[in-house]
Each structure stands twice: as C-alpha cells, then as structure tokens.
Design a protein around this motif. Structure first.
Motif, PDB file in Angstrom:
ATOM      1  N   HIS A  67      18.398  27.323  38.422  1.00  0.00           N
ATOM      2  CA  HIS A  67      17.919  28.292  39.563  1.00  0.00           C
ATOM      3  C   HIS A  67      18.646  27.773  40.843  1.00  0.00           C
ATOM      4  O   HIS A  67      18.554  28.383  41.940  1.00  0.00           O
ATOM      5  N   GLN A  90      12.836  35.064  39.610  1.00  0.00           N
ATOM      6  CA  GLN A  90      13.750  35.051  38.627  1.00  0.00           C
ATOM      7  C   GLN A  90      13.528  34.401  37.404  1.00  0.00           C
ATOM      8  O   GLN A  90      12.753  33.501  37.538  1.00  0.00           O
ATOM      9  N   VAL A  91      14.166  35.003  36.169  1.00  0.00           N
ATOM     10  CA  VAL A  91      14.074  34.329  35.042  1.00  0.00           C
ATOM     11  C   VAL A  91      15.413  34.398  34.403  1.00  0.00           C
ATOM     12  O   VAL A  91      16.154  35.179  34.597  1.00  0.00           O
ATOM     13  N   ALA A  93      17.813  33.000  31.001  1.00  0.00           N
ATOM     14  CA  ALA A  93      17.824  32.627  29.473  1.00  0.00           C
ATOM     15  C   ALA A  93      19.085  32.378  29.032  1.00  0.00           C
ATOM     16  O   ALA A  93      20.057  33.123  29.552  1.00  0.00           O
ATOM     17  N   TRP A 106      10.888  34.660  27.114  1.00  0.00           N
ATOM     18  CA  TRP A 106      10.101  34.508  28.620  1.00  0.00           C
ATOM     19  C   TRP A 106       8.672  34.649  28.600  1.00  0.00           C
ATOM     20  O   TRP A 106       8.039  33.854  29.144  1.00  0.00           O
ATOM     21  N   SER A 109       7.118  31.569  27.377  1.00  0.00           N
ATOM     22  CA  SER A 109       7.065  30.265  28.529  1.00  0.00           C
ATOM     23  C   SER A 109       6.037  30.651  29.472  1.00  0.00           C
ATOM     24  O   SER A 109       6.085  31.799  30.194  1.00  0.00           O
ATOM     25  N   THR A 111       5.711  29.641  32.452  1.00  0.00           N
ATOM     26  CA  THR A 111       6.370  29.697  33.916  1.00  0.00           C
ATOM     27  C   THR A 111       6.906  31.195  33.728  1.00  0.00           C
ATOM     28  O   THR A 111       6.786  32.025  35.022  1.00  0.00           O
ATOM     29  N   HIS A 112       7.679  31.511  32.941  1.00  0.00           N
ATOM     30  CA  HIS A 112       8.406  32.825  32.767  1.00  0.00           C
ATOM     31  C   HIS A 112       7.459  33.846  32.731  1.00  0.00           C
ATOM     32  O   HIS A 112       7.706  35.180  33.244  1.00  0.00           O
ATOM     33  N   ARG A 113       6.290  33.867  32.144  1.00  0.00           N
ATOM     34  CA  ARG A 113       5.431  34.657  31.671  1.00  0.00           C
ATOM     35  C   ARG A 113       4.877  35.149  33.115  1.00  0.00           C
ATOM     36  O   ARG A 113       4.618  36.228  33.557  1.00  0.00           O
ATOM     37  N   VAL A 115       6.125  34.903  36.202  1.00  0.00           N
ATOM     38  CA  VAL A 115       7.166  35.740  36.806  1.00  0.00           C
ATOM     39  C   VAL A 115       7.079  37.001  36.273  1.00  0.00           C
ATOM     40  O   VAL A 115       6.904  38.239  37.052  1.00  0.00           O
ATOM     41  N   LEU A 116       7.054  37.124  35.122  1.00  0.00           N
ATOM     42  CA  LEU A 116       7.294  38.691  34.551  1.00  0.00           C
ATOM     43  C   LEU A 116       5.924  39.669  34.809  1.00  0.00           C
ATOM     44  O   LEU A 116       5.851  40.741  35.152  1.00  0.00           O
TER      45      LEU A 116
END
Length: 160
Positions: A67, A90-91, A93, A106, A109, A111-113, A115-116
C-alpha cells in the motif's frame, strides 16, 4: 502489460477508465457479500477506478503488492485526484485468476474483509492488470470511498 480495463490496452495515465465484465463481476460479488451482512451496495466510481488501475499497474511493474509507492500512501493518490476528501479503503491481491477467487481471498482475510464490509462505502473502483512475465501474472486493486462520484463508462465490446 495488459489490463482488462480496456482489455488489451497499454496503460496511459490519460486513458479514460471504463468498466468491463471483470470489474462488473468484482462489484457484483462484493455487493453480494455486503448484502449478506445487511450492508448497502456500492456503485462504480470513475476516480476510484482510475487510481485502482494506477495501483494495479504499479504492483504489476514492481512485483510489490503493498500500500505504498515510493513512500507515498495509496490514499494520497486518491486524494490527489478530484475525489472528495472522505473515508477511503483499499484492497490489493496478486495471482487470483478470476473475480470470484479474488473476492473469496479478500473475504478470507480478516483485514481485507473488514475493508469490503465497511458500512461507510458508497463507491468502488476496481482494476485488474495482467503482466505475463511478472510473479503473480494478475494484479488486482479495489479502492472504496464514502462518496459516489461520477460513474465510469462501460467499455466498448472490443474492450476499449
């Protein structure tokens, strides 16, 4: 390097961002996950998509899925555009061959989840860049924002 945003077009910072089948499928899958958690859907954002494409190109060119670009945070690139100064996410991959596999990665994870599934999001910009000689071949970026700005155009059927 080729991107599905314009299918086989070479990246050019002045090139207009458009939404093709891949970007639309990522948004559809993200919205399905959001709906299953009682969250509002996100719409496509031209500015978030343009900055996602810049980020996907950078990760493909450098092989670094991170990032930061030369010490600059991803959010600074969005704020440098005309996107409103608001909440951002932001994500990233690398390697997943399909929209379903990248969204699943996503969601697996924490952290990614997070965000989504952030309830503040109203808009999303998605980019996929393919770099056959690079480590992961396919590089994904998705930027999220709390403001639904101008939508990008649909890509022409020939991918442009």
């Amino acid at each position: 390097m080729e991107g599905t945003t314009g299918e086989a077009s070479r990246f050019d910072p002045d090139e207009s961002y458009c939404v093709g089948p891949v970007e639309e499928e990522v948004r559809r899958l993200v919205n399905a996950e959001r709906a299953s958690h009682g969250l509002a859907p996100v719409v496509h954002s031209k500015l978030l998509g343009q900055t996602a494409r810049l980020w996907a190109h950078y990760t493909a060119e450098t092989g670094v899925v991170a990032h930061l670009i030369n010490g600059r945070k991803w959010s600074e690139s969005i704020r440098a555009s005309t996107y409103p100064n608001t909440w951002l996410g932001q994500v990233l991959a690398g390697g997943q061959p399909t929209p379903a596999e990248v969204v699943a990665a996503w969601m697996e994870s924490e952290t990614h989840r997070t965000v989504l599934l952030d309830p503040r999001w109203a808009a999303l910009g998605v980019a996929l860049v393919e770099a056959p000689a690079a480590l992961y071949v396919r590089y994904w970026a998705a930027n999220f924002g709390a403001v639904a700005d101008a939508p990008p155009p649909q890509c022409a059927e020939d991918g442009s």
